[in-house]
Design a protein around this motif. Structure first.
Motif, short mmCIF file in Angstrom:
data_model
loop_
_atom_site.label_atom_id
_atom_site.label_comp_id
_atom_site.label_asym_id
_atom_site.label_seq_id
_atom_site.Cartn_x
_atom_site.Cartn_y
_atom_site.Cartn_z
N TRP A 1 0.83 -1.20 0.00
CA TRP A 1 0.00 0.00 0.00
C TRP A 1 0.87 1.25 0.00
CZ3 TRP A 1 -5.20 1.44 0.17
CH2 TRP A 1 -5.45 2.76 0.58
N GLN A 2 0.54 2.19 -0.89
CA GLN A 2 1.21 3.47 -0.93
C GLN A 2 0.25 4.52 -0.39
OE1 GLN A 2 4.43 3.75 -1.92
NE2 GLN A 2 4.45 1.54 -2.24
N PRO A 3 0.67 5.34 0.59
CA PRO A 3 -0.22 6.38 1.12
C PRO A 3 -0.75 7.25 0.00
CG PRO A 3 1.77 6.20 2.45
CD PRO A 3 1.99 5.35 1.24
N LEU A 4 -2.05 7.57 0.07
CA LEU A 4 -2.69 8.36 -0.98
C LEU A 4 -2.69 9.84 -0.60
CD1 LEU A 4 -5.85 6.15 -1.67
CD2 LEU A 4 -3.71 6.18 -2.95
N PRO A 5 -2.60 10.71 -1.62
CA PRO A 5 -2.78 12.15 -1.35
C PRO A 5 -4.19 12.40 -0.82
CG PRO A 5 -1.84 11.76 -3.54
CD PRO A 5 -2.31 10.43 -3.02
N SER A 6 -4.36 13.53 -0.16
CA SER A 6 -5.67 13.87 0.39
C SER A 6 -6.73 13.95 -0.71
CB SER A 6 -5.57 15.23 1.11
OG SER A 6 -6.82 15.62 1.61
N SER A 7 -7.90 13.40 -0.42
CA SER A 7 -9.07 13.44 -1.31
C SER A 7 -8.92 12.56 -2.55
CB SER A 7 -9.39 14.88 -1.75
OG SER A 7 -9.66 15.68 -0.62
N VAL A 8 -7.90 11.71 -2.59
CA VAL A 8 -7.72 10.78 -3.71
C VAL A 8 -8.23 9.40 -3.29
CG1 VAL A 8 -6.06 9.61 -5.19
CG2 VAL A 8 -5.79 12.04 -4.70
N CYS A 9 -9.00 8.76 -4.16
CA CYS A 9 -9.52 7.43 -3.88
C CYS A 9 -8.80 6.39 -4.73
CB CYS A 9 -11.02 7.37 -4.18
SG CYS A 9 -12.00 8.46 -3.14
N LYS A 10 -8.65 5.20 -4.19
CA LYS A 10 -7.99 4.11 -4.90
C LYS A 10 -9.04 3.12 -5.38
CE LYS A 10 -5.46 1.10 -2.57
NZ LYS A 10 -5.71 -0.32 -2.91
N ILE A 11 -8.99 2.80 -6.66
CA ILE A 11 -9.95 1.87 -7.26
C ILE A 11 -9.20 0.62 -7.70
CG2 ILE A 11 -11.74 1.56 -9.01
CD1 ILE A 11 -11.70 4.60 -9.41
N ASN A 12 -9.54 -0.51 -7.10
CA ASN A 12 -8.95 -1.78 -7.52
C ASN A 12 -9.98 -2.62 -8.26
OD1 ASN A 12 -7.18 -1.01 -5.02
ND2 ASN A 12 -6.02 -2.59 -6.10
N PHE A 13 -9.54 -3.27 -9.30
CA PHE A 13 -10.43 -4.14 -10.07
C PHE A 13 -9.72 -5.45 -10.37
CE2 PHE A 13 -7.86 -2.01 -13.22
CZ PHE A 13 -7.61 -2.99 -14.17
N ASP A 14 -10.50 -6.49 -10.60
CA ASP A 14 -9.92 -7.78 -10.98
C ASP A 14 -11.00 -8.64 -11.62
OD1 ASP A 14 -7.95 -9.61 -11.39
OD2 ASP A 14 -7.63 -10.11 -9.28
N SER A 15 -10.58 -9.77 -12.18
CA SER A 15 -11.52 -10.67 -12.85
C SER A 15 -11.25 -12.10 -12.42
CB SER A 15 -11.38 -10.56 -14.37
OG SER A 15 -10.10 -11.02 -14.79
N ALA A 16 -12.21 -12.96 -12.68
CA ALA A 16 -12.08 -14.40 -12.41
C ALA A 16 -12.78 -15.14 -13.53
CB ALA A 16 -12.68 -14.76 -11.06
N LEU A 17 -12.24 -16.29 -13.91
CA LEU A 17 -12.81 -17.08 -14.99
C LEU A 17 -13.47 -18.34 -14.44
CD1 LEU A 17 -9.90 -16.89 -17.60
CD2 LEU A 17 -11.81 -15.31 -17.29
N PHE A 18 -14.66 -18.64 -14.94
CA PHE A 18 -15.37 -19.86 -14.58
C PHE A 18 -15.60 -20.65 -15.87
CE2 PHE A 18 -17.03 -16.29 -11.94
CZ PHE A 18 -16.28 -16.55 -10.81
N MET A 19 -14.58 -21.40 -16.26
CA MET A 19 -14.57 -22.03 -17.57
C MET A 19 -15.70 -23.04 -17.75
SD MET A 19 -12.11 -20.34 -18.82
CE MET A 19 -11.95 -21.19 -20.40
N LYS A 20 -15.97 -23.81 -16.72
CA LYS A 20 -17.01 -24.83 -16.81
C LYS A 20 -18.37 -24.21 -17.09
CE LYS A 20 -19.11 -28.63 -14.19
NZ LYS A 20 -19.09 -29.38 -12.89
N GLU A 21 -18.64 -23.07 -16.46
CA GLU A 21 -19.92 -22.39 -16.64
C GLU A 21 -19.91 -21.43 -17.82
OE1 GLU A 21 -19.33 -23.58 -12.41
OE2 GLU A 21 -18.16 -22.45 -13.89
N GLN A 22 -18.74 -21.25 -18.45
CA GLN A 22 -18.59 -20.28 -19.54
C GLN A 22 -19.00 -18.88 -19.10
OE1 GLN A 22 -17.36 -20.76 -23.11
NE2 GLN A 22 -16.38 -22.12 -21.62
N ARG A 23 -18.60 -18.55 -17.87
CA ARG A 23 -18.89 -17.24 -17.31
C ARG A 23 -17.60 -16.64 -16.75
NH1 ARG A 23 -23.63 -15.45 -18.90
NH2 ARG A 23 -23.95 -14.21 -17.00
N ALA A 24 -17.68 -15.36 -16.44
CA ALA A 24 -16.55 -14.67 -15.80
C ALA A 24 -17.10 -13.77 -14.72
CB ALA A 24 -15.77 -13.86 -16.83
N GLY A 25 -16.24 -13.39 -13.79
CA GLY A 25 -16.64 -12.48 -12.73
C GLY A 25 -15.73 -11.27 -12.71
N ILE A 26 -16.30 -10.11 -12.38
CA ILE A 26 -15.48 -8.91 -12.23
C ILE A 26 -15.78 -8.31 -10.86
CG2 ILE A 26 -15.24 -8.41 -14.66
CD1 ILE A 26 -17.44 -6.46 -14.54
#
Length: 213
Positions: free
Chosen positions: A51-76
């Motif tokens: 974690w890097q300290p954030l400047p004041s009033s700045v928000c951190k947005i994290n995103f990621d994905s996951a694959l569900f091959m059997k169901e032919q679906r994905a998650g975000i």
């Protein structure tokens, strides 16, 4: 707050704003936020393993994905944190399985910025662990890759923030978003949690919080 009710989920599907719900407990701060077009392009930040300290009033947005091959679906999954590391909003969504892994990551990044704009945020850092995508977003040249159109969409959304930077991080710094993406297999709906994460992701978030310097 907990998981959004059906009426709110319906509103999200219709494109209504999360502004009033997102700011219900932070009204004083949120009223001063505004969406402006930046005078300069997005900033670049190098890969980070902590974690890097954030400047004041700045928000951190994290995103990621996951694959569900059997169901032919994905998650975000998306997790938005304030400068103190506390959750402002988190989300999980199940989608049809795209053609490539990078496409899923790009769709997750696009959803992350959509959510941040709906919350009225205007100074953000977008973090993801897909190096190919983050390097693409850190440049201004058009991508000819299969995910190029989604990358262009992300740049359009990025232009609506007053200040935005793109940062590639290691997987261990993206654990909350990854857990949110993996839980998407549990529901076909787009689910949002205000100022919280779902109970099954809470231990991951608490471990992440304890790791802050």
């Amino acid at each position: 707050m907990g998981e959004l009710d059906r009426e709110t989920i319906y509103g999200l599907a219709k494109g209504q704003s999360l502004w009033t719900k997102c700011c219900s407990k932070q009204e004083t701060n949120c009223k001063s936020l505004r969406v402006l077009r930046p005078e300069q392009g997005p900033h670049r930040q190098d890969s980070s393993s902590q974690w890097q300290p954030l400047p004041s009033s700045v928000c951190k947005i994290n995103f990621d994905s996951a694959l569900f091959m059997k169901e032919q679906r994905a998650g975000i999954g998306v997790a938005i944190q304030n400068e103190n590391g506390l959750i402002m909003v988190s989300s999980s969504q199940q989608i049809p399985l795209p053609g490539t892994v990078v496409e899923v990551e790009a769709l997750a990044a696009r959803k992350a910025l959509e959510l941040a704009l709906d919350c009225g945020l205007d100074r953000v850092i977008l973090e993801g662990d897909c190096e190919i995508l983050m390097k693409t977003l850190q440049t201004t040249s058009k991508s000819l890759a299969q995910f190029g159109k989604i990358a262009e969409d992300i740049r359009v959304y990025a232009s609506m923030f007053q200040d935005i930077s793109f940062s590639h991080v290691r997987r261990n710094c993206n654990s909350v978003a990854h857990s949110l993406a993996r839980r998407a297999i549990l529901s076909p709906h787009f689910l949002v949690w205000m100022e919280n994460v779902p109970p099954d992701v809470e231990p991951v978030f608490q471990a992440d919080l304890r790791s802050l310097p």
